[in-house]
Design a protein around this motif. Structure first.
Motif, PDB file in Angstrom:
ATOM      1  N   THR A 135       0.821  -1.220   0.000  1.00  0.00           N
ATOM      2  CA  THR A 135       0.000   0.000   0.000  1.00  0.00           C
ATOM      3  C   THR A 135       0.855   1.270   0.000  1.00  0.00           C
ATOM      4  OG1 THR A 135      -0.104   0.013   2.428  1.00  0.00           O
ATOM      5  CG2 THR A 135      -1.826  -1.203   1.250  1.00  0.00           C
ATOM      6  N   SER A 136       2.155   1.129  -0.160  1.00  0.00           N
ATOM      7  CA  SER A 136       3.046   2.285  -0.084  1.00  0.00           C
ATOM      8  C   SER A 136       3.089   3.053  -1.396  1.00  0.00           C
ATOM      9  CB  SER A 136       4.471   1.836   0.275  1.00  0.00           C
ATOM     10  OG  SER A 136       5.028   1.103  -0.803  1.00  0.00           O
ATOM     11  N   GLU A 137       3.638   4.269  -1.304  1.00  0.00           N
ATOM     12  CA  GLU A 137       3.860   5.090  -2.489  1.00  0.00           C
ATOM     13  C   GLU A 137       4.833   4.404  -3.445  1.00  0.00           C
ATOM     14  OE1 GLU A 137       3.649   8.795  -4.769  1.00  0.00           O
ATOM     15  OE2 GLU A 137       2.390   7.781  -3.287  1.00  0.00           O
ATOM     16  N   PHE A 138       5.791   3.659  -2.897  1.00  0.00           N
ATOM     17  CA  PHE A 138       6.778   2.984  -3.744  1.00  0.00           C
ATOM     18  C   PHE A 138       6.123   1.871  -4.555  1.00  0.00           C
ATOM     19  CE2 PHE A 138       8.872   4.371   0.225  1.00  0.00           C
ATOM     20  CZ  PHE A 138       9.592   5.424  -0.321  1.00  0.00           C
ATOM     21  N   ALA A 139       5.175   1.159  -3.944  1.00  0.00           N
ATOM     22  CA  ALA A 139       4.452   0.128  -4.680  1.00  0.00           C
ATOM     23  C   ALA A 139       3.637   0.752  -5.812  1.00  0.00           C
ATOM     24  CB  ALA A 139       3.537  -0.649  -3.732  1.00  0.00           C
ATOM     25  N   ARG A 140       3.050   1.899  -5.539  1.00  0.00           N
ATOM     26  CA  ARG A 140       2.264   2.589  -6.585  1.00  0.00           C
ATOM     27  C   ARG A 140       3.148   2.977  -7.764  1.00  0.00           C
ATOM     28  NH1 ARG A 140       0.402   7.995  -7.829  1.00  0.00           N
ATOM     29  NH2 ARG A 140       1.916   8.848  -6.362  1.00  0.00           N
ATOM     30  N   LEU A 141       4.357   3.431  -7.485  1.00  0.00           N
ATOM     31  CA  LEU A 141       5.275   3.824  -8.550  1.00  0.00           C
ATOM     32  C   LEU A 141       5.777   2.613  -9.328  1.00  0.00           C
ATOM     33  CD1 LEU A 141       7.354   6.496  -6.601  1.00  0.00           C
ATOM     34  CD2 LEU A 141       5.637   6.914  -8.352  1.00  0.00           C
ATOM     35  N   LEU A 148       5.627   8.314 -12.513  1.00  0.00           N
ATOM     36  CA  LEU A 148       6.855   9.069 -12.290  1.00  0.00           C
ATOM     37  C   LEU A 148       6.798  10.438 -12.956  1.00  0.00           C
ATOM     38  CD1 LEU A 148       9.588   6.319 -12.703  1.00  0.00           C
ATOM     39  CD2 LEU A 148       8.939   7.506 -10.614  1.00  0.00           C
ATOM     40  N   GLN A 149       6.272  10.474 -14.179  1.00  0.00           N
ATOM     41  CA  GLN A 149       6.184  11.758 -14.880  1.00  0.00           C
ATOM     42  C   GLN A 149       5.225  12.694 -14.141  1.00  0.00           C
ATOM     43  OE1 GLN A 149       5.109  11.433 -19.000  1.00  0.00           O
ATOM     44  NE2 GLN A 149       5.289  13.625 -19.390  1.00  0.00           N
ATOM     45  N   ALA A 150       4.092  12.149 -13.706  1.00  0.00           N
ATOM     46  CA  ALA A 150       3.148  12.963 -12.947  1.00  0.00           C
ATOM     47  C   ALA A 150       3.764  13.405 -11.623  1.00  0.00           C
ATOM     48  CB  ALA A 150       1.867  12.172 -12.696  1.00  0.00           C
ATOM     49  N   ASP A 151       4.607  12.553 -11.050  1.00  0.00           N
ATOM     50  CA  ASP A 151       5.258  12.881  -9.791  1.00  0.00           C
ATOM     51  C   ASP A 151       6.216  14.061  -9.972  1.00  0.00           C
ATOM     52  OD1 ASP A 151       5.727  12.105  -6.963  1.00  0.00           O
ATOM     53  OD2 ASP A 151       7.766  11.797  -7.672  1.00  0.00           O
TER      54      ASP A 151
END
Length: 379
Positions: A135-141, A148-151
């Motif tokens: 459920t982490s941000e890293f899993a989402r990426l 990544l581009q949106a980030d």
């Protein structure tokens, strides 16, 4: 008149430095004979061991990021992150370190047609992230590389917002800064500038002259973001507060020792010895003067104000107004002076007579109050 004040200050500096050297030498001779001197920093209980491990974990992560982002050395970055994982099953930076390894191998596979012989490629670290931190941000990426581009777009927007809050801090709008920082801290856990907001909030609290709350806010920065520039700055400020508390007999800083003058002025910045290369700072100030101010014949010197701080002095400006023009440019520059004017170091314009008084009394807080009232209009 200015020359005599400067010479007097340099002479006093030389005498105090010699005396301090003798005291340090005597102290050192006493300490090395005591067996406890060599074991004093060894963790002796579970809490101390945990704190020590957190520091090592943070140091390995920071070194990996320096290799990756600043030195562009992927091999040494990989070694630092993998060393972190081999030493600690789980620590504060474990998820981030796994993600950095994923990114390093992903970039090598795409750009260099890299193939890992031991199977530890990007997919290996992607699987770890998805399994341990689903459920982490890293899993989402990992699941959606397009994020990544949106980030990056989000980071650029957050940077603009932070700069606006920092601008308010420079204008002494401390309550507005605290409110904006509190909002980010409470509602934006993934904000790229979160550590900076914590530190800026602490500095704004300090600007309101509540020492207890200032200390608590700095402690929170240091404990929440170990190994970062923000934590380092907070620790330096806490050390200054500690030294002040250890000197109960020292008279309270007073601005009454100083007098208003319009003529010749210096520009001074007080810099901690620890963690700073004075020659680098002097070089950046020289470049800044050449590029933005072009004051002819500018001399940049440094001398010890006390055992822990040096004063870098720019001499001289013909008038108070010229010195304040330089001060305004100094505070506003975010490029040449990055790492110098954004660390909370005391900096001000000062007349030769007032500098002589400041140097003798070591009364930075007293002169800072005088400077705020008489040069900045008490804003």
């Amino acid at each position: 008149k200015g020359g005599s004040a400067l010479a007097e200050s340099l002479e006093a500096e030389g005498e105090e430095t010699l005396e301090q050297d003798e005291r340090d030498k005597e102290k050192g001779n006493e300490e090395w004979r005591n067996p406890d001197f060599y074991t004093k920093d060894i963790p002796r209980d579970e809490a101390a061991l945990e704190a020590s491990n957190e520091k090592v974990c943070g140091a390995l992560y920071v070194s990996g990021m320096i290799y990756k982002e600043q030195l562009k050395d992927k091999d040494n970055a990989t070694e630092s992150f993998e060393n972190l994982h081999s030493r600690f099953d789980q620590c504060r930076y474990t998820p981030e370190a796994f993600y950095q390894l994923y990114r390093i191998y992903k970039e090598k596979e795409e750009a260099e047609n890299f193939f890992s012989m031991d199977g530890k490629g990007s997919q290996y670290y992607a699987d770890i992230i998805l399994e341990r931190y689903p459920t982490s941000e890293f899993a989402r990426l990992v699941r959606d590389p397009n994020v990544l581009q949106a980030d990056d777009v989000r980071k650029a927007a957050e940077e603009l917002e932070y700069k606006e809050v920092y601008k308010q801090f420079r204008q002494y709008a401390y309550s507005a800064v605290i409110g904006a920082a509190d909002n980010v801290i409470a509602n934006e856990p993934n904000n790229h500038f979160r550590p900076k907001y914590y530190l800026l909030r602490a500095m704004a609290i300090g600007g309101n002259r509540n020492v207890g709350l200032f200390r608590a806010a700095l402690t929170e920065v240091a404990s929440s973001f170990p190994g970062t520039d923000e934590a380092k700055a907070a620790e330096e400020l806490l050390a200054i507060l500690d030294r002040s508390a250890e000197q109960p007999g020292k008279p309270a800083p007073s601005s009454s020792a100083y007098k208003s003058e319009q003529g010749q002025h210096y520009f001074a910045i007080i810099v901690p010895n620890a963690g700073n290369d004075i020659n680098v700072i002097k070089g950046k100030l020289a470049d800044f003067n050449t590029t933005f101010f072009r004051q002819p014949g500018m001399q940049i010197t440094n001398s010890f104000l006390d055992a822990d701080h040096q004063v870098i002095l720019l001499t001289f400006f013909d008038t108070k107004a010229k010195a304040m023009e330089f001060y305004s440019l100094f505070r506003g520059n975010k490029d040449v002076l990055a790492g110098i004017n954004d660390k909370g170091h005391p900096a001000f314009a000062i007349s030769p007579d007032n500098y002589s008084t400041l140097y003798k009394n070591k009364d930075v807080e007293g002169y800072a109050a005088f400077f705020s009232k008489n040069y900045l209009g008490g804003q």
